[in-house]
Design an enzyme around this catalytic site. Structure first.
Site, PDB file in Angstrom:
ATOM      1  N   GLU A 480       0.835  -1.213   0.000  1.00  0.00           N
ATOM      2  CA  GLU A 480       0.000   0.000   0.000  1.00  0.00           C
ATOM      3  C   GLU A 480       0.869   1.263   0.000  1.00  0.00           C
ATOM      4  OE1 GLU A 480      -2.891  -0.358   3.134  1.00  0.00           O
ATOM      5  OE2 GLU A 480      -3.906  -2.019   2.125  1.00  0.00           O
ATOM      6  N   GLU A 555      -4.195  -8.978  -0.256  1.00  0.00           N
ATOM      7  CA  GLU A 555      -4.760  -8.716   1.064  1.00  0.00           C
ATOM      8  C   GLU A 555      -6.269  -8.711   0.880  1.00  0.00           C
ATOM      9  OE1 GLU A 555      -2.405  -5.932   3.282  1.00  0.00           O
ATOM     10  OE2 GLU A 555      -4.205  -5.115   4.230  1.00  0.00           O
TER      11      GLU A 555
END
Length: 885
Positions: A480, A555
């Site tokens: 991220e 994820e």
């Protein structure tokens, strides 16, 4: 000279080579104890520890001031330097401090052994951020160790190996500054040779400094991984200097390439004989047979001060392949001889396996597609904190494997080496991850501050250390990352991917993309696998746009729940189901950016080219207690009127309500290692061959008589019938995208709830929930009854609160106390409650929804019977006996 002559004879034929090496193995093993060869000494015991700076340290130990002194350590990781870094000419950091000197009195400091995490000892502090566990991990800590070096070590090369130090370490030996490393997750080595005093006592001093606002989760603190002292000849195999690949594999043979890097720290050139042999090993790493291949020794000259690489090509007949079903391994034994004398020997375990990343078929291991049933794992071990313990890590992996997980993501940092050793042995696949931030920050003091100077060394160190593990099947260059939102962030991603490929071209590269745009703005071109975080709806769109790039759920889900908590009414609104700082275990709640497991399952079923998923998370972890991350002003968090009144007074006085949550709700398993309901939903999907059924909620609801209490069933069967007190409530058949069977109109009445699951029309499994009476007894159940007397082995004991019929009392909160006698110590207790502020080290703990956990540790060299006794007011004491051997 005998060894040299034998090797010369071994050049005649492969058969002679094998026979000769088999004869030489005992000689080589015995030779490793000679003063000139490699010694690896555990360096974990006998440290002194002091929290905070024991004296004013000034400014020369700041992150910025130390940088110039530390950067010379990165030279061996740099592809190209116009000129190597050099240490400054100014006075060494900390030179004026008394704490680094040999005569400093540390007798009042605490004595301890490593690994050590000072922060897990607490105390919990409500004023600290829940994001990092409300534990005191920031600030400084000092470690000192006095050790003797024999006079015979003069002329040897001495290396300090540290598997991880949290964080910004600075190291002195005998009052001289040696070096350090900023990133707390990187393993590193320091050269102690110039500062060592053979024939005398030596004092090693380490300072750690973790700044606030430098982590998004609980990072731990201290020397939390293992430390070693390595003694070698000045001419040696370099750290992480053996790289084994298997470029060609068939049933008849496997080609094994072994690349070796050799250092020469001596003042003159050295002429060496370099040899390699391959041998099969068992799960514990022990050789099980004669060598299966021996390479022809090479004669090399190594120039002074310059490393040199060489390589060998060997063939293994009828190779045993490493796979999750059969994790068979070999060891490459590399040796250096000088003038006929063994001067170094390094053993490198590896696996023979092929790996192909196919965007259509997925990850292909040994010619067979493997769908990733993965979980993300932070590095803390619950009540034990970040301090590494192999027994605890093995327990976590075993629980995940029993659920059906076949892969682990090391989110979001390099793991401890022991984790990968266990994954090798247990047949688990690994996504090894590097960073949570690059140059752009997520937190004010996070890795972005060090990234410009250290990213290359940190990334190369990860790959060099771990590239021989067959379990590692992909590298992640970041999670991220903020740069993915930048239109030119792909350039930096490409650079990092290039660094990985320079070190290892045998595995694909991925990253965690949490923004849809990063799949289309150029970021996707830097990696081999696009890892989307929480984007199940994007899979078909991405595949249509980029059919030659593989895609993965890096994820997924982030469903939140508290074990044993159920909230009504039950709704499919994922924002609902949170109260009293807990979250309903109907597994329908998730943050706004996340999904339920069911939605991710459907997306993968509709898009079979997706490689699989890594669920956030396998275990609960310390910190990040979403949805209770911050101080709150919402009185609706409380369902109990008395609690709401107390919170209202706090709100009036402070303008906020102090949120008690100190650990996550994301886990499929709670912090103590107890499965939540969701565990069985994943098990039903990932282990369809297992006859399994799991009913929720529990069936002890005084006061809910006559009220609607929905019932869900997780099963690997394809249909099921539900019975309440023997009366059928209907038979349901699984349809497309049905991953749970639901009876939403069940009206609660005490008694027995039973489900019978079917598969292909035949009875497959049953599940029962019974109404519990009042608490009547405690039950203690160990995971193992016999332990090793080595101070590292642990006993995990589950405490259950049962009624007179042996039914778990599912809402029991009894206060428990524990006593231990015999050769073991109670080191931690837990219950899985994210709002519990009882000390992890206390011999007391409230049960949480009927369960608690006790962790015992053996004492070194002390054997015999261990007795654990549990007590609760109004209940008979219960004891358990274990043995330490």
């Amino acid at each position: 000279m005998l060894i040299t002559r034998l090797f010369q004879r071994a050049l005649l034929s492969p058969a002679v080579a094998l026979a000769t090496f088999a004869l030489l193995m005992p000689t080589l093993v015995n030779a490793t104890v000679a003063p000139v060869s490699r010694e690896i000494l555990p360096f974990d015991s006998g440290w002194r520890f002091h929290r905070h700076d024991p004296e004013p340290v000034g400014t020369d130990l700041s992150r910025e001031a130390l940088r110039a002194w530390l950067l010379p350590q990165t030279d061996t990781f740099s592809n190209y330097l116009p000129a190597p870094h050099s240490r400054p000419a100014s006075p060494e950091p900390g030179a004026s401090l008394s704490v680094i000197q040999q005569g400093y009195d540390d007798s009042t400091w605490r004595t301890l052994d490593l690994p050590h995490d000072w922060a897990i000892e607490g105390p919990f502090d409500q004023s600290l951020p829940g994001e990092t566990g409300k534990l005191p991990w920031t600030g400084t800590g000092w470690y000192r160790k006095t050790f003797a070096l024999p006079a015979g070590d003069a002329g040897r090369h001495l290396t300090l190996e540290i598997d991880g130090a949290m964080s910004h370490s600075a190291v002195w030996l005998n009052g001289r500054f040696v070096g350090g490393w900023p990133y707390g997750y990187t393993s590193f080595q320091l050269n102690l040779t110039p500062y060592a005093r053979p024939g005398a006592d030596n004092i090693l001093v380490i300072r750690l400094d973790s700044p606030p606002d430098s982590s998004r989760w609980y990072p731990g603190a201290g020397l939390y991984r293992h430390v070693r002292l390595v003694k070698t000849n000045p001419v040696r195999i370099a750290p992480w200097g053996v790289f084994v690949t298997t470029p060609a594999i068939s049933e008849k043979s496997a080609t094994v390439d072994v690349r070796i890097e050799i250092d020469n720290h001596a003042a003159e050139s050295a002429k060496l004989a370099v040899a390699v042999a391959l041998q099969e090993i068992d799960l514990a790493g022990r050789p099980v047979a004669a060598p299966v291949a021996v390479a022809k020794p090479q004669q090399l000259e190594i120039k002074a001060g310059l490393p040199r690489q060489t390589s060998f090509n060997l063939s293994v007949p009828s190779p045993l392949l490493w796979s999750p079903a059969s994790p068979r391994r070999y060891v490459a034994v590399a040796t250096l001889h000088k003038d006929g004398v063994l001067i170094d020997r390094v053993e490198t375990p590896f696996g023979i396996r092929s790996l192909v990343n196919d965007p259509d078929r997925g990850l292909i291991l040994n010619g067979e597609p493997v769908r990733l049933h993965g979980v993300c794992m932070h590095h803390d071990i619950g009540a034990l904190g970040a301090a590494v313990n192999v027994t605890a890590l093995e327990r976590q992996l075993r629980i995940m494997r029993e659920m059906g997980a076949n892969s682990i993501r090391t989110s979001h940092n390099p793991p401890t080496p022991e984790l990968l050793d266990l994954c090798d042995q247990m047949g688990l696949l690994v996504m090894a991850e590097s960073f949570d931030a690059w140059a752009l920050p997520k937190k004010k003091n996070d890795y972005s501050v060090d990234f410009p100077w250290w990213h290359e060394a940190d990334l190369r160190a990860l790959v060099r250390r771990d590239r021989n593990h067959p379990s590692v099947v992909m590298w992640s260059i970041g999670n991220e990352i903020v740069e993915q939102f930048n239109s030119v962030g792909w350039k930096l991603a490409t650079r990092l991917a290039g660094l990985v490929r320079e070190e290892d071209r045998t595995r694909p590269i991925t990253a965690g993309f949490n923004h849809t745009w990063s799949g289309y703005n150029g970021f996707q071109t830097a990696v081999d696998i696009v890892g989307f975080n929480y984007k199940p709806g994007e899979y078909p769109t991405f595949r249509a746009a980029h059919p030659r790039i593989a895609v993965l759920g890096a994820e997924t889900a982030s469903t939140i729940s508290s074990r044993g908590e159920y909230m009504f009414p039950v709704t499919n609104n994922q924002a609902a189901g949170a109260a009293d700082f807990q979250v309903s275990s109907y597994d329908l709640s998730a943050p706004r950016w996340a999904t339920t497991p069911d939605r991710e399952f459907a997306a993968q079923d509709d898009n079979p080219a997706v490689l699989g998923e890594f669920v956030w998370t396998g275990f609960d972890y310390l910190g990040e207690p979403t949805p209770y991350n911050d101080d709150s002003t919402n009185l609706l968090n409380y369902s109990n009127p008395a609690d709401r009144e107390r919170a209202a007074k706090e709100l009036a006085a402070l303008g906020k309500i102090r949120v008690p949550s100190r650990s996550s709700y994301f886990g499929i398993v709670d912090l103590a290692g107890f499965p939540k309901d969701r565990y069985y939903l994943y098990q039903a999907r990932w282990r369809p061959e297992l006859a399994q059924a799991h009913l929720l909620p529990h069936w002890s609801w005084p006061g809910r008589e006559g009220q609607v209490t929905p019932v869900h069933l997780y099963t690997s069967g394809d249909e099921a019938e539900l019975f309440l007190n023997g009366v059928s409530l209907g038979r349901k058949k699984r349809g497309p995208h049905d991953y749970r069977l639901r009876w939403d109109d069940v009206v609660y009445q005490p008694g027995e709830l039973r489900a019978v699951a079917y598969k292909n029309g035949a009875v497959w499994a049953e599940a029962v929930q019974r109404t519990a009476g009042i608490a009547a007894t405690l039950q203690l159940t160990p995971e193992r009854a016999t332990l090793a007397a080595d101070r590292r082995d642990l006993a995990f004991v589950t405490v259950r609160v049962l009624d007179a019929a042996g039914v778990l009392v599912p809402r029991a909160k009894d206060a428990l106390t524990f006593e231990v006698s015999g050769p073991a110590d109670l080191i931690a207790t837990d219950n899985g409650d994210a709002t519990s502020f009882e000390s992890f080290q206390a011999p007391a703990r409230k049960a949480y929804n009927g369960l608690a956990l006790v962790i015992l540790r053996t004492r070194p060299g002390q054997t015999g019977e261990i007795t654990l006794t549990a007590r609760a007011t109004g209940l008979p004491a219960t004891s358990l006996k274990l043995r330490s051997e």
